[in-house]
Design a protein around this motif. Structure first.
Motif, PDB file in Angstrom:
ATOM      1  N   ASN A 253       0.850  -1.303  -0.201  1.00 32.71           N
ATOM      2  CA  ASN A 253      -0.015   0.014  -0.060  1.00 32.71           C
ATOM      3  C   ASN A 253       0.764   1.302   0.010  1.00 32.71           C
ATOM      4  OD1 ASN A 253      -1.541   2.402   0.952  1.00 32.71           O
ATOM      5  ND2 ASN A 253      -3.110   1.007   1.692  1.00 32.71           N
ATOM      6  N   ASN A 255       0.323   4.470   0.098  1.00 37.02           N
ATOM      7  CA  ASN A 255      -0.282   5.494   1.043  1.00 37.02           C
ATOM      8  C   ASN A 255       0.514   5.111   2.471  1.00 37.02           C
ATOM      9  OD1 ASN A 255      -1.618   7.049  -0.786  1.00 37.02           O
ATOM     10  ND2 ASN A 255      -3.414   5.739  -0.438  1.00 37.02           N
ATOM     11  N   PRO A 355      -2.109   7.909   8.032  1.00 33.57           N
ATOM     12  CA  PRO A 355      -2.916   8.624   7.358  1.00 33.57           C
ATOM     13  C   PRO A 355      -4.331   8.507   8.006  1.00 33.57           C
ATOM     14  CG  PRO A 355      -2.577   7.249   5.776  1.00 33.57           C
ATOM     15  CD  PRO A 355      -1.426   6.991   6.904  1.00 33.57           C
ATOM     16  N   HIS A 358      -7.617   5.513   6.870  1.00 34.11           N
ATOM     17  CA  HIS A 358      -6.999   4.408   6.427  1.00 34.11           C
ATOM     18  C   HIS A 358      -7.903   2.971   6.618  1.00 34.11           C
ATOM     19  CE1 HIS A 358      -4.886   3.923  10.057  1.00 34.11           C
ATOM     20  NE2 HIS A 358      -4.709   2.674   9.751  1.00 34.11           N
TER      21      HIS A 358
END
Length: 445
Positions: A253, A255, A355, A358
């Motif tokens: 992932n 991010n 973040p 998520h």
């Protein structure tokens, strides 16, 4: 940076700025003695490179025209650490210096080890066998740098470039491909076009490299100042898909990976935990991978402890309402008892940089945020963390119930620990004894 002085002194001509001064002086004494006996001698490789980069120098390797036998004749305090490769470790003033004879290498075996080493008299021939131009630098006692392949220019222009043809360098030792990525990551350098092209063309040679060597490069990269730079290069090149214990880049992932750099270098093991979380690894799969990668037991357990904790907490936030603070606290404490205080602290430290949003569902996110807001206090409120802290022992329980030991005892002791940690039972012998009797009576009912 390295400076030259107009002086007739035979010692102290080079002013190192990133080296322990005593180590620098002792290494210079070694060079001086070799020079006085008529041999060429230079500092070489990483120490010269790091001084030019303004990085701390941890060791100072030396290369010389003297043969290993001649070096051992000159220095009484030395160790024949690698005579077949021309290396003698010289001890001077309590410091150890690897002194290696100028050499060339040929006929590499297993894409990593030279089967033949030839000693030579020209420093430039020795530098030609090295991996990257920034490492193919040598400097004598007067500060004169020998740089036949443009390493100083590449350092100034922040570029990793192979010495000569990349196909030859990577063919000699395939691990150099990972070293290339590691140097680009740690120094935040670019990779020269032909070097990158050679890396992409010869990735399959990495299948010959022992995982211990792979792990060493990866650990240095992940502990460096720019781990995300290295991860980007690894994912783009897909070279980790060619190693003996491969990793597929498509599972990560992006991010979550972006947050790895927010964990400081002293939190390198937490970076590994976050990397595996970003790769959607469960504890057991991660444990198997880290074993193949030859991580130590302590490091492996700490890394996977966070993943186990993450699995437990994700189940909690998916199944429980965030408004039920009592239940969330009980689940947090249960997870901490299962995985340990270190895993709980590590997990929380990682979560605080991830973040927002998520997680998959809004209800899970609400419970998750409630845990983050209260977890530190819940941990502080725990009166006990381990069985040995309970004011009752397994022997006490066996005597009280007049039963033989068995799996039931372990389950009962864990129950007592959980209830005491949550605060449902006081950590007092009388209260714990009463709970033992109550559970035993319920079991017989």
């Amino acid at each position: 940076m390295i400076k030259q002085q107009a002086s007739n002194e035979v010692i102290g001509l080079v002013q190192w700025t990133r080296v322990d001064l005593e180590m620098a002086e002792q290494s210079e004494q070694v060079l001086l003695k070799l020079n006085e006996e008529g041999y060429d001698a230079f500092w070489v490789g990483g120490c010269v490179r790091d001084e030019l980069l303004g990085r701390n120098v941890d060791d100072m390797d030396i290369t010389t025209s003297a043969s290993p036998e001649q070096v051992m004749e000159l220095f009484a305090d030395c160790i024949p650490t690698g005579l077949q490769h021309g290396t003698v470790t010289v001890r001077s003033g309590g410091y150890y210096f690897e002194v290696t004879t100028f050499r060339t290498e040929s006929e590499y075996k297993d894409n990593r080890r030279p089967s033949e080493v030839q000693f030579v008299k020209d420093i430039k021939e020795d530098l030609q066998r090295r991996d990257f131009t920034m490492n193919a630098l040598a400097m004598d006692r007067r500060g004169t740098i020998v740089d036949p392949f443009g390493g100083q220019v590449d350092i100034r222009e922040e570029r990793v470039r192979c010495v000569g043809a990349a196909s030859e360098r990577f063919g000699e030792d395939a691990l150099r491909m990972l070293r290339c990525v590691r140097f680009a990551s740690v120094f935040d350098f670019s990779i020269a076009y032909n070097t990158w092209k050679g890396l992409m063309r010869q990735r399959d040679l990495l299948q010959h490299i022992a995982m211990e060597r792979v792990r060493t490069e990866m650990v240095k990269m992940m502990a460096g100042p720019h781990p995300l730079r290295g991860l980007d290069l690894l994912l783009h090149s897909k070279i980790l898909e060619y190693i003996k214990a491969p990793v597929q880049g498509s599972r990560f992932n992006r991010n979550l990976l972006l947050r790895i750099g927010e964990l400081k270098d002293h939190d390198a093991l937490l970076r590994w935990s976050l990397l595996l979380i970003a790769g959607q690894y469960k504890k057991d799969e991660a444990d198997a991978l880290l074993r193949k990668w030859t991580f130590s037991n302590d490091d492996r357990l700490r890394i996977t402890g966070v993943l186990q904790f993450d699995e437990l907490l994700k189940t909690v936030v998916q199944n429980h309402n965030h408004k039920d603070q009592v239940l969330l606290r009980s689940e947090w404490i249960s997870a901490e008892l299962t995985c340990g205080r270190q895993a709980a602290a590590d997990w929380l430290k990682i979560q605080l940089i991830l973040p927002a949003g998520h997680l998959l569902s809004a209800s899970a996110e609400a419970s998750y945020q409630a845990i983050l807001a209260n977890a530190a206090e819940w941990s502080r409120s725990m009166p006990v963390h381990e069985l040995k802290e309970l004011h009752i022992t397994g022997e006490n329980v066996l005597g009280l119930l007049e039963r033989k030991g068995g799996p039931w005892l372990g389950r009962l002791m864990k129950h007592l620990l959980r209830e005491t940690a949550i605060g449902n039972i006081a950590n007092q012998h009388e209260a714990l004894t009463a709970e033992v009797k109550r559970v035993a009576a319920d079991d017989q009912a």
